[in-house]
Design a protein around this motif. Structure first.
Motif, short mmCIF file in Angstrom:
data_model
loop_
_atom_site.label_atom_id
_atom_site.label_comp_id
_atom_site.label_asym_id
_atom_site.label_seq_id
_atom_site.Cartn_x
_atom_site.Cartn_y
_atom_site.Cartn_z
N THR A 1 -7.44 34.61 16.84
CA THR A 1 -7.40 33.31 17.50
C THR A 1 -8.76 32.63 17.46
O THR A 1 -9.77 33.23 17.80
CB THR A 1 -7.00 33.43 18.99
N ALA A 2 -8.75 31.37 17.04
CA ALA A 2 -9.95 30.55 17.07
C ALA A 2 -9.55 29.15 17.52
O ALA A 2 -8.41 28.72 17.33
CB ALA A 2 -10.60 30.49 15.69
N TRP A 3 -10.49 28.46 18.14
CA TRP A 3 -10.30 27.09 18.60
C TRP A 3 -11.33 26.21 17.91
O TRP A 3 -12.47 26.61 17.72
CB TRP A 3 -10.51 26.99 20.11
N VAL B 1 -2.34 21.82 15.42
CA VAL B 1 -2.98 20.80 16.25
C VAL B 1 -2.47 20.96 17.68
O VAL B 1 -1.28 20.83 17.94
CB VAL B 1 -2.68 19.38 15.71
N GLU B 2 -3.39 21.26 18.60
CA GLU B 2 -3.04 21.39 20.02
C GLU B 2 -3.13 20.03 20.71
O GLU B 2 -2.41 19.78 21.66
CB GLU B 2 -3.98 22.38 20.71
N ILE C 1 -9.75 15.62 19.00
CA ILE C 1 -8.87 16.61 18.34
C ILE C 1 -9.19 18.03 18.81
O ILE C 1 -10.34 18.39 19.01
CB ILE C 1 -8.96 16.52 16.81
N ILE C 2 -8.13 18.80 19.00
CA ILE C 2 -8.25 20.23 19.30
C ILE C 2 -7.28 20.98 18.40
O ILE C 2 -6.10 20.64 18.35
CB ILE C 2 -7.93 20.54 20.78
N ALA D 1 -13.38 22.76 26.39
CA ALA D 1 -14.06 21.93 25.40
C ALA D 1 -14.84 20.85 26.13
O ALA D 1 -14.42 20.38 27.20
CB ALA D 1 -13.05 21.30 24.44
N GLY D 2 -15.97 20.46 25.56
CA GLY D 2 -16.78 19.41 26.17
C GLY D 2 -17.26 18.44 25.12
O GLY D 2 -17.32 18.75 23.94
#
Length: 80
Positions: free
Chosen positions: A15-17, A35-36, A24-25, A59-60
């Motif tokens: 798993t990677a983000w 695409v989340e 976009i995430i 995420a920031g």
């Protein structure tokens, strides 16, 4: 809509983000990226991501942040 990716964090072996422009995430599940959160016109750029698990990430970002620490203190997004 196209978007650039600016940061990647690995949660575990499968798993990677990844995050980037227009909010976009993306998440990698060991075999493919999905695409989340789709990129949106006018959305803040996400420049930093911290992977907590295969299901959770922070995420920031923001248009003015220049480094990961400043980004995490600016605009935050938490996946669930």
């Amino acid at each position: 809509m196209e978007a650039n990716l600016y940061s990647v964090a690995v949660a575990d072996a499968s798993t990677a983000w990844a995050v980037g422009s227009k909010g976009i995430i993306k998440r990698y599940n060991g075999s493919a990226w999905s695409v989340e959160r789709a990129p949106e016109a006018g959305a803040s750029t996400l420049r930093a991501v911290a992977a907590l698990s295969s299901q959770k990430a922070w995420a920031g970002g923001g248009e003015r942040c220049k480094d990961a620490a400043a980004c995490m203190a600016s605009t935050l997004f938490r996946s669930e």
